[in-house]
Design a protein around this motif. Structure first.
Motif, PDB file in Angstrom:
ATOM      1  N   GLU A  40       0.476  -1.393   0.048  1.00  0.00           N
ATOM      2  CA  GLU A  40       0.162   0.195  -0.040  1.00  0.00           C
ATOM      3  C   GLU A  40       0.581   1.347   0.242  1.00  0.00           C
ATOM      4  O   GLU A  40       0.481   2.122  -0.718  1.00  0.00           O
ATOM      5  N   ASP A  70      -2.054  -6.927  -6.430  1.00  0.00           N
ATOM      6  CA  ASP A  70      -2.600  -5.677  -4.962  1.00  0.00           C
ATOM      7  C   ASP A  70      -1.994  -4.589  -5.498  1.00  0.00           C
ATOM      8  O   ASP A  70      -2.493  -3.920  -4.486  1.00  0.00           O
ATOM      9  N   HIS A  74      -4.150  -1.109  -4.983  1.00  0.00           N
ATOM     10  CA  HIS A  74      -4.306  -0.359  -4.080  1.00  0.00           C
ATOM     11  C   HIS A  74      -4.168   1.597  -4.583  1.00  0.00           C
ATOM     12  O   HIS A  74      -5.020   2.082  -3.849  1.00  0.00           O
ATOM     13  N   ASN A  77      -7.637   2.347  -5.204  1.00  0.00           N
ATOM     14  CA  ASN A  77      -8.211   2.780  -4.129  1.00  0.00           C
ATOM     15  C   ASN A  77      -7.800   3.829  -4.119  1.00  0.00           C
ATOM     16  O   ASN A  77      -8.713   4.632  -3.747  1.00  0.00           O
TER      17      ASN A  77
END
Length: 205
Positions: A40, A70, A74, A77
């Motif tokens: 992240e 992943d 991230h 988002n």
């Protein structure tokens, strides 16, 4: 984030992992939760550097697919919750570079759409082995190339490649898990672990 050479890792007893790998691992080097948090952070750094540019994410299979998925999630988002929207396209290539636990001199590049489509684009590559792929990409003159890798091995080799973004610098160990494999085994392991000699012998080809 550096993991020192004398880091003992985490005891396997502290975590859950597939029973069919019992007896095949030494210890957990990086737990899954720490991987997620670090990924992240890398997404935030990439968002800050890319600016308003649209990007093509070129994922290196098979070892890079979980990290890539992943990382992309991230970035999506962060883009949804910011004032600027980043358009992303994802493509895939496969680099085959290992026989058992030994790195091979000859690299094989397989799959992926026509790389000429990358001309003038911003590229974020994800994966472990990049030099051969970068040489192939650069001849199409993309606008920008950035490489993100979850792991960088600390080695004495002078030609060691350093990506633009990386999650962890680790000792020169053969690690498995989080889609990193040993002869196609251990991809279903969520944590990054060090394989033991029993595991290498068990799954050797």
């Amino acid at each position: 984030t550096q993991i020192s050479d004398n880091w003992p890792g985490y005891s396997l007893d502290l975590f859950t992992y597939p029973q069919h790998y019992y007896g095949d691992l030494e210890y957990v080097l990086i737990p899954h939760g720490i991987i997620v948090d670090r990924t992240e952070r890398l997404a935030k750094d990439i968002m800050q550097d890319i600016g308003d540019n649209d990007i093509v994410v070129l994922c290196v299979l098979k070892g890079g697919y979980k990290f890539c998925a992943d990382l992309v999630e991230h970035i999506k988002n962060l883009s949804r919750n910011s004032e600027r929207f980043i358009s992303m396209k994802v493509d895939f290539v496969r680099l085959k570079s290992y026989h058992n636990d030994q790195s091979m001199q000859d690299m094989q590049i397989m799959g992926g759409d026509d790389l000429s489509k990358l001309t003038g684009k911003d590229i974020v590559g994800t994966g472990r082995t990049m030099k051969v792929l970068l040489n192939n990409i650069e001849k199409y003159k993309p606008k920008m190339i950035k490489v993100a890798s979850l792991l960088v091995k600390r080695t004495s080799r002078p030609d060691g490649y350093r990506p633009d973004y990386y999650g962890f610098e680790i000792p020169d160990l053969f690690v498995v898990g989080y889609a990193l494999d040993y002869n196609e085994y251990f991809r279903d392991l969520n944590h990054i672990c060090v394989i033991n000699d029993h595991g290498k012998a068990k799954y050797r080809v």
